[in-house]
Enzyme design. Structure first.
Site, PDB file in Angstrom:
ATOM      1  N   LEU A  11     -34.343   6.977   4.365  1.00  0.00           N
ATOM      2  CA  LEU A  11     -35.660   6.346   4.317  1.00  0.00           C
ATOM      3  C   LEU A  11     -35.802   5.519   3.033  1.00  0.00           C
ATOM      4  O   LEU A  11     -36.892   5.381   2.509  1.00  0.00           O
ATOM      5  CB  LEU A  11     -36.767   7.410   4.411  1.00  0.00           C
ATOM      6  CG  LEU A  11     -36.922   8.106   5.765  1.00  0.00           C
ATOM      7  CD1 LEU A  11     -38.052   9.132   5.722  1.00  0.00           C
ATOM      8  CD2 LEU A  11     -37.186   7.106   6.899  1.00  0.00           C
ATOM      9  N   CYS A  49     -18.919  -0.124   8.809  1.00  0.00           N
ATOM     10  CA  CYS A  49     -19.216   0.592  10.068  1.00  0.00           C
ATOM     11  C   CYS A  49     -20.493   0.129  10.775  1.00  0.00           C
ATOM     12  O   CYS A  49     -20.437  -0.297  11.925  1.00  0.00           O
ATOM     13  CB  CYS A  49     -19.289   2.090   9.804  1.00  0.00           C
ATOM     14  SG  CYS A  49     -17.659   2.775   9.413  1.00  0.00           S
ATOM     15  N   GLY A  84     -25.198  -2.396   5.702  1.00  0.00           N
ATOM     16  CA  GLY A  84     -23.940  -3.153   5.680  1.00  0.00           C
ATOM     17  C   GLY A  84     -22.779  -2.200   5.729  1.00  0.00           C
ATOM     18  O   GLY A  84     -22.905  -1.075   6.229  1.00  0.00           O
ATOM     19  N   THR A  86     -13.123   4.439  15.314  1.00  0.00           N
ATOM     20  CA  THR A  86     -14.303   4.327  16.173  1.00  0.00           C
ATOM     21  C   THR A  86     -13.968   3.375  17.320  1.00  0.00           C
ATOM     22  O   THR A  86     -13.708   2.191  17.085  1.00  0.00           O
ATOM     23  CB  THR A  86     -15.493   3.802  15.350  1.00  0.00           C
ATOM     24  OG1 THR A  86     -15.682   4.694  14.246  1.00  0.00           O
ATOM     25  CG2 THR A  86     -16.758   3.722  16.178  1.00  0.00           C
ATOM     26  N   GLU A 134     -14.759  10.194  13.537  1.00  0.00           N
ATOM     27  CA  GLU A 134     -14.862  10.444  12.096  1.00  0.00           C
ATOM     28  C   GLU A 134     -16.277  10.109  11.635  1.00  0.00           C
ATOM     29  O   GLU A 134     -16.802   9.050  11.956  1.00  0.00           O
ATOM     30  CB  GLU A 134     -13.839   9.555  11.362  1.00  0.00           C
ATOM     31  CG  GLU A 134     -13.877   9.676   9.861  1.00  0.00           C
ATOM     32  CD  GLU A 134     -13.672  11.112   9.410  1.00  0.00           C
ATOM     33  OE1 GLU A 134     -12.597  11.662   9.635  1.00  0.00           O
ATOM     34  OE2 GLU A 134     -14.625  11.695   8.848  1.00  0.00           O
ATOM     35  N   LYS A 158       0.837  -1.202   0.000  1.00  0.00           N
ATOM     36  CA  LYS A 158       0.000   0.000   0.000  1.00  0.00           C
ATOM     37  C   LYS A 158       0.876   1.258   0.000  1.00  0.00           C
ATOM     38  O   LYS A 158       0.682   2.172  -0.808  1.00  0.00           O
ATOM     39  CB  LYS A 158      -0.893  -0.031   1.250  1.00  0.00           C
ATOM     40  CG  LYS A 158      -1.953   1.021   1.290  1.00  0.00           C
ATOM     41  CD  LYS A 158      -2.770   0.942   2.584  1.00  0.00           C
ATOM     42  CE  LYS A 158      -3.988   0.087   2.470  1.00  0.00           C
ATOM     43  NZ  LYS A 158      -4.934   0.225   3.579  1.00  0.00           N
TER      44      LYS A 158
END
Ligand code: NAD
Length: 434
Positions: free
Chosen positions: A252, A262, A259, A122, A151, A35
């Site tokens: 809505l 998060c 999915g 998180t 975030e 990466k």
């Protein structure tokens, strides 16, 4: 300011690019050599609208750098942002904090001068306290504060959300740390609400927000199921609900279930926290159960269309967990495909961006098409699982001509507005009785 970002993924990379664009010097650190090498050589490693141009610009002007070395990133940094993953523990479903703790350990020896260590990942309530302990134990001389900086970016809109966030939440327990973070976010002053709260509140705000959104999605999905049975139309119902400003018209849209990287993990982690603190979070628990079950029901909905057809071919359009991203983590589309595979289905898939990532999970269990029409060729049913705009533009006459039988299960309601052209198709969408 000098910024180090630990973890260069879907959060770390857009954040690094955005902060460099504001004139900061940013070093993005990651452990994955492939990466970092790709990023150093000018190859952006995730798909996000608008990211590549800003990335290349800041790479060229030298404000954005990449490194495999935590030391190189952290030394002299004013702010270190932690943006490593917090995946669910495979058994308990709690947030697995091993990468957070490792990042804290690794940076501790190299912190110089006063540094703010801000967690963008998180993390459960109290993680800031743990980070503080780890760094102090490893380097008792470190002059630092641990801050929670949740975030809220949406994948697919990461660049937009970096520059135009709804709010910035800073969970700092000291004035000194708050001053540094306020300076970092100065470009947003007067434009965006910057909310300073205690660290534990900031950690909770992130989970409380994601759980609320997941519940909202689950709610509209349940209403869609109700509409199908009661002869109502979920579009009309959602529109009527959304006009009430207390409800709002966002989130809505009924679909195959929530999915992504998060909502599933954060709802589970929040439920674990509720149990840990002895606080009932029954709405979240119900949303988790209902959402899991929904994928199975959706797979059945598709396979029911080809019941009795021998060697039926199922075409799947869309594998990413939503449009605008190549991310397939906890993608409802993949979970539905996997469920259909367990029932022995013969499946050919196509996604405009997520084929490489999907291939890593599905392997040779499915066939991969080069384009949407190739996937649909000779199919007995077509399932639309991700809401890519291109799918709504399909020429239905051509589609009908290449399918073995013209049946569509549209779990994103992409074609619903094309009713006249759907003449001759057996068509099933969500929230409208068939
Ligand atoms: P990701 O998996 O895309 O990226 C995490 C990166 O961290 C990986 O590249 C990994 O190699 C690297 N890493 C792990 N340990 C490291 C270490 N010790 N040093 C250096 N690099 C290390 O994850 P992501 O989607 O960017 O999510 C990161 C965090 O942000 C998670 O906690 C997630 O819940 C949260 N979050 C994600 C999103 C989103 O849309 N993806 C939105 C808001 C919050």
């Amino acid at each position: 300011m000098k910024i180090a970002i630990i973890g260069t993924g879907y959060v770390g990379l857009p954040t690094g690019v955005g902060l460099a664009e504001f004139g900061n010097t940013v070093v993005c650190v990651d452990k994955q050599e492939e990466k970092i090498n790709a990023l150093k050589s000018g190859k952006v490693t995730i798909f996000e609208q608008g990211l590549e141009d800003l990335f290349l610009k800041n790479l060229k002007n030298g404000r954005l750098k990449f490194s495999l070395s935590t030391e190189e990133g952290v030394k002299d940094a004013d702010v270190v942002l932690i943006a490593v993953g917090t995946p669910p523990h495979p058994v308990t479903k709690e947030a697995d904090l091993q990468y957070i703790y490792a990042a804290a350990e690794e940076m501790a020896p190299y912190l110089t001068g006063y540094t703010v260590v801000a967690t963008k990942s998180t993390v459960p309530v109290g993680t800031g306290d743990e980070i503080e302990k780890i760094i102090s134990n490893k380097n008792p001389n470190a002059d630092f504060d641990a801050v929670s900086l949740p975030e809220f970016l949406r994948e697919g809109f990461a660049v937009h959300d970096f520059f135009e966030p709804d709010r910035i939440v800073i969970g700092a327990n000291t004035d000194r740390a708050l001053k540094v973070m306020t300076e970092l976010y100065k470009p947003f002053a007067g434009k965006t609400e910057i909310l300073a709260v205690r660290r534990r509140s900031a950690e909770t705000i992130k989970y409380a927000s994601n759980a609320f959104l997941a519940i909202k999605i689950h709610y509209i999905n349940e209403m869609a199921d109700f509409c199908e049975k009661a002869g109502a139309d979920i579009f009309e119902v959602a529109k009527g609900m959304g006009l009430d400003r207390r409800i709002g018209n966002k989130f809505l849209n009924p679909g195959p279930g929530y999915g992504g990287s998060c909502f599933p993990k954060d709802t589970n982690a929040m439920a674990c926290m509720g149990r840990k603190y002895g606080a009932s979070l029954s709405l979240i628990e119900a949303a988790i159960r209902g959402n899991d079950l929904r994928k199975t029901k959706m797979a059945e909905r598709i396979l029911n269309m080809v019941k009795g057809v021998s060697e039926a071919k199922v075409a799947v359009w869309g594998l990413a967990f939503k449009n605008g991203t190549d991310d397939v983590r906890c993608s409802p589309a993949l979970q539905i495909v996997e469920q259909m595979l367990r029932s022995g289905a013969n499946i050919c898939v196509y996604d405009p961006k997520a084929m490489d990532n999907a291939r890593k999970i599905l392997g040779d269990e499915v066939k991969y098409a080069q384009n949407a029409f190739e996937a649909a060729k000779d199919a007995d049913v077509l399932a639309i699982l991700t809401e890519w705009d291109d799918f709504a533009e399909v020429n239905l006459t051509e589609l009908k001509a290449i399918m073995r039988s013209p049946k569509v299960v549209d779990l994103r309601n992409m074609l619903k507005s094309k009713q006249p052209q759907l003449q001759g198709f057996e068509y099933r969408c969500i929230g409208l009785d068939s």
